[in-house]
Design a protein around this motif. Structure first.
Motif, PDB file in Angstrom:
ATOM      1  N   ALA A 165       0.848  -1.191   0.000  1.00 14.88           N
ATOM      2  CA  ALA A 165       0.000   0.000   0.000  1.00 14.88           C
ATOM      3  C   ALA A 165       0.881   1.239   0.000  1.00 14.88           C
ATOM      4  CB  ALA A 165      -0.911  -0.005   1.225  1.00 14.88           C
ATOM      5  N   ARG A 166       0.591   2.165  -0.888  1.00 15.30           N
ATOM      6  CA  ARG A 166       1.360   3.413  -0.974  1.00 15.30           C
ATOM      7  C   ARG A 166       0.405   4.598  -0.933  1.00 15.30           C
ATOM      8  NH1 ARG A 166       6.617   2.321  -2.397  1.00 15.30           N
ATOM      9  NH2 ARG A 166       6.987   0.257  -3.310  1.00 15.30           N
ATOM     10  N   SER A 167       0.837   5.631  -0.223  1.00 18.89           N
ATOM     11  CA  SER A 167       0.010   6.822  -0.090  1.00 18.89           C
ATOM     12  C   SER A 167       0.863   8.052  -0.343  1.00 18.89           C
ATOM     13  CB  SER A 167      -0.582   6.888   1.327  1.00 18.89           C
ATOM     14  OG  SER A 167      -1.068   8.184   1.619  1.00 18.89           O
ATOM     15  N   SER A 168       0.205   9.136  -0.778  1.00 14.80           N
ATOM     16  CA  SER A 168       0.916  10.415  -0.813  1.00 14.80           C
ATOM     17  C   SER A 168       1.202  10.805   0.633  1.00 14.80           C
ATOM     18  CB  SER A 168       0.055  11.481  -1.503  1.00 14.80           C
ATOM     19  OG  SER A 168      -0.997  11.892  -0.651  1.00 14.80           O
ATOM     20  N   ASN A 169       1.954  11.867   0.840  1.00 14.88           N
ATOM     21  CA  ASN A 169       2.294  12.250   2.214  1.00 14.88           C
ATOM     22  C   ASN A 169       1.320  13.261   2.805  1.00 14.88           C
ATOM     23  OD1 ASN A 169       3.110  14.371   0.631  1.00 14.88           O
ATOM     24  ND2 ASN A 169       5.301  14.080   0.981  1.00 14.88           N
ATOM     25  N   SER A 170       0.124  13.344   2.232  1.00 14.16           N
ATOM     26  CA  SER A 170      -0.943  14.153   2.820  1.00 14.16           C
ATOM     27  C   SER A 170      -1.575  13.362   3.963  1.00 14.16           C
ATOM     28  CB  SER A 170      -2.007  14.466   1.760  1.00 14.16           C
ATOM     29  OG  SER A 170      -3.180  14.959   2.365  1.00 14.16           O
ATOM     30  N   PRO A 171      -1.770  13.984   5.131  1.00 12.14           N
ATOM     31  CA  PRO A 171      -2.346  13.246   6.267  1.00 12.14           C
ATOM     32  C   PRO A 171      -3.663  12.558   5.944  1.00 12.14           C
ATOM     33  CG  PRO A 171      -1.441  15.324   7.033  1.00 12.14           C
ATOM     34  CD  PRO A 171      -1.365  15.352   5.525  1.00 12.14           C
ATOM     35  N   SER A 176      -6.440   7.492   5.091  1.00 20.07           N
ATOM     36  CA  SER A 176      -7.279   6.692   4.188  1.00 20.07           C
ATOM     37  C   SER A 176      -6.639   5.321   3.955  1.00 20.07           C
ATOM     38  CB  SER A 176      -7.463   7.414   2.853  1.00 20.07           C
ATOM     39  OG  SER A 176      -8.225   8.588   2.987  1.00 20.07           O
ATOM     40  N   MET A 177      -5.330   5.333   3.713  1.00 20.96           N
ATOM     41  CA  MET A 177      -4.615   4.079   3.508  1.00 20.96           C
ATOM     42  C   MET A 177      -4.694   3.207   4.764  1.00 20.96           C
ATOM     43  SD  MET A 177      -0.555   3.436   2.592  1.00 20.96           S
ATOM     44  CE  MET A 177       0.021   4.334   4.042  1.00 20.96           C
ATOM     45  N   ALA A 178      -4.565   3.837   5.928  1.00 19.32           N
ATOM     46  CA  ALA A 178      -4.627   3.091   7.184  1.00 19.32           C
ATOM     47  C   ALA A 178      -6.002   2.452   7.368  1.00 19.32           C
ATOM     48  CB  ALA A 178      -4.316   4.022   8.355  1.00 19.32           C
ATOM     49  N   PHE A 180      -8.087   1.587   5.047  1.00 19.40           N
ATOM     50  CA  PHE A 180      -8.210   0.529   4.047  1.00 19.40           C
ATOM     51  C   PHE A 180      -7.494  -0.740   4.520  1.00 19.40           C
ATOM     52  CE2 PHE A 180      -7.550  -1.785   0.181  1.00 19.40           C
ATOM     53  CZ  PHE A 180      -8.553  -1.395  -0.689  1.00 19.40           C
ATOM     54  N   THR A 181      -6.255  -0.595   4.915  1.00 17.24           N
ATOM     55  CA  THR A 181      -5.463  -1.775   5.284  1.00 17.24           C
ATOM     56  C   THR A 181      -5.879  -2.363   6.633  1.00 17.24           C
ATOM     57  OG1 THR A 181      -3.738  -0.275   6.128  1.00 17.24           O
ATOM     58  CG2 THR A 181      -3.476  -1.118   3.898  1.00 17.24           C
ATOM     59  N   GLU A 182      -6.370  -1.520   7.550  1.00 18.19           N
ATOM     60  CA  GLU A 182      -6.840  -2.050   8.825  1.00 18.19           C
ATOM     61  C   GLU A 182      -8.064  -2.931   8.619  1.00 18.19           C
ATOM     62  OE1 GLU A 182      -5.624  -1.950  11.963  1.00 18.19           O
ATOM     63  OE2 GLU A 182      -3.847  -1.107  10.989  1.00 18.19           O
ATOM     64  N   ALA A 183      -8.910  -2.561   7.660  1.00 17.03           N
ATOM     65  CA  ALA A 183     -10.073  -3.394   7.365  1.00 17.03           C
ATOM     66  C   ALA A 183      -9.628  -4.746   6.824  1.00 17.03           C
ATOM     67  CB  ALA A 183     -10.972  -2.682   6.348  1.00 17.03           C
ATOM     68  N   MET A 184      -8.568  -4.760   6.019  1.00 20.87           N
ATOM     69  CA  MET A 184      -8.060  -6.011   5.469  1.00 20.87           C
ATOM     70  C   MET A 184      -7.512  -6.907   6.570  1.00 20.87           C
ATOM     71  SD  MET A 184      -6.112  -4.508   2.074  1.00 20.87           S
ATOM     72  CE  MET A 184      -6.189  -6.021   1.090  1.00 20.87           C
ATOM     73  N   ILE A 185      -6.813  -6.296   7.513  1.00 20.63           N
ATOM     74  CA  ILE A 185      -6.223  -7.070   8.616  1.00 20.63           C
ATOM     75  C   ILE A 185      -7.308  -7.729   9.461  1.00 20.63           C
ATOM     76  CG2 ILE A 185      -4.926  -6.850  10.773  1.00 20.63           C
ATOM     77  CD1 ILE A 185      -3.219  -4.719   9.379  1.00 20.63           C
ATOM     78  N   LYS A 186      -8.431  -7.018   9.642  1.00 19.86           N
ATOM     79  CA  LYS A 186      -9.521  -7.587  10.440  1.00 19.86           C
ATOM     80  C   LYS A 186     -10.070  -8.854   9.797  1.00 19.86           C
ATOM     81  CE  LYS A 186     -11.049  -3.263  12.579  1.00 19.86           C
ATOM     82  NZ  LYS A 186     -12.146  -2.258  12.682  1.00 19.86           N
ATOM     83  N   LEU A 187     -10.011  -8.928   8.464  1.00 19.26           N
ATOM     84  CA  LEU A 187     -10.516 -10.110   7.765  1.00 19.26           C
ATOM     85  C   LEU A 187      -9.468 -11.214   7.664  1.00 19.26           C
ATOM     86  CD1 LEU A 187     -12.550  -8.447   4.862  1.00 19.26           C
ATOM     87  CD2 LEU A 187     -13.418  -9.478   6.972  1.00 19.26           C
TER      88      LEU A 187
END
Length: 209
Positions: A165-171, A176-178, A180-187
């Protein structure tokens, strides 16, 4: 043995021209009147659309085209924008409030208008210090996209499957990336997720900034 099929998820906007559009092009006055009526009708039906770029546009879950015979998906590339955010600039509140106060000083605001002005002022105070941040709704949007992706293609996210997962450096993009990926980890807590947010990636993520 099935062949592998690369699946790329892209968002696109298609613009179509019609005979009506050609007719209106030659008559700006008629086009303006029609556009005004259409806009007013849309706002009446869905007032939220008056928020412009801050309107949390709806989504629909479309059916997915099957892979060609003998092929199966083995890879997903998802490119997404940040989710819904707080207003980007304080002026979006103050300019509206200033315009309404000017009318109130002239005696042009109804009681309902005064109620609206009070809400505008309270909203301005509420958003103070949050300009441009990802909203709770924005986090839920990315969470839901990730869940739909994994539910549709569970075999791509089995075991310790790798996710980069890659994100721009805008907070707001990082969060948003966090989400997205946290939802994946829950599954699937076994996923091998690598998250990156670095100026070195901005060349291809958001070149103009």
């Amino acid at each position: 043995m099935n062949k592998r099929f690369a699946l790329t998820m892209l968002a696109a906007m298609a613009l179509t021209a019609t005979g009506l559009a050609k007719t209106l092009k030659s008559d700006p006055a008629s086009r303006e009147m029609l556009n005004d009526r259409q806009i007013r009708a849309e706002f009446k039906t869905t007032p939220e659309k008056a928020g412009g770029i801050y309107y949390a546009y709806p989504y629909r879950t479309d059916s997915v085209a099957p892979a060609p015979a003998g092929f199966e998906p083995f890879y997903i590339s998802h490119y997404g924008r940040h989710g819904s955010r707080w207003v980007i600039n304080k002026k979006l509140h103050s300019s509206v409030g200033d315009a309404m106060r000017a009318q109130m000083s002239e005696g042009n605001l109804t009681d309902f208008g005064k109620e609206v002005l009070d809400k505008v002022d309270r909203l301005g105070k509420h958003t103070e210090g949050h300009w441009g941040e990802l909203s709770p709704l924005g986090g839920r949007q990315h969470n839901d996209i990730a869940v739909r992706m994994m539910m549709r293609y569970p075999y791509l996210f089995k075991g310790n499957a790798r996710v980069i997962a890659r994100s721009s450096n805008s907070p707001r993009c990082i969060i948003s990336m966090a989400a997205f990926t946290e939802a994946m980890i829950k599954l699937n807590r076994s996923l091998n997720i690598q998250r990156h947010s670095t100026p070195g990636d901005m060349e291809f993520i958001m070149k103009h900034s």
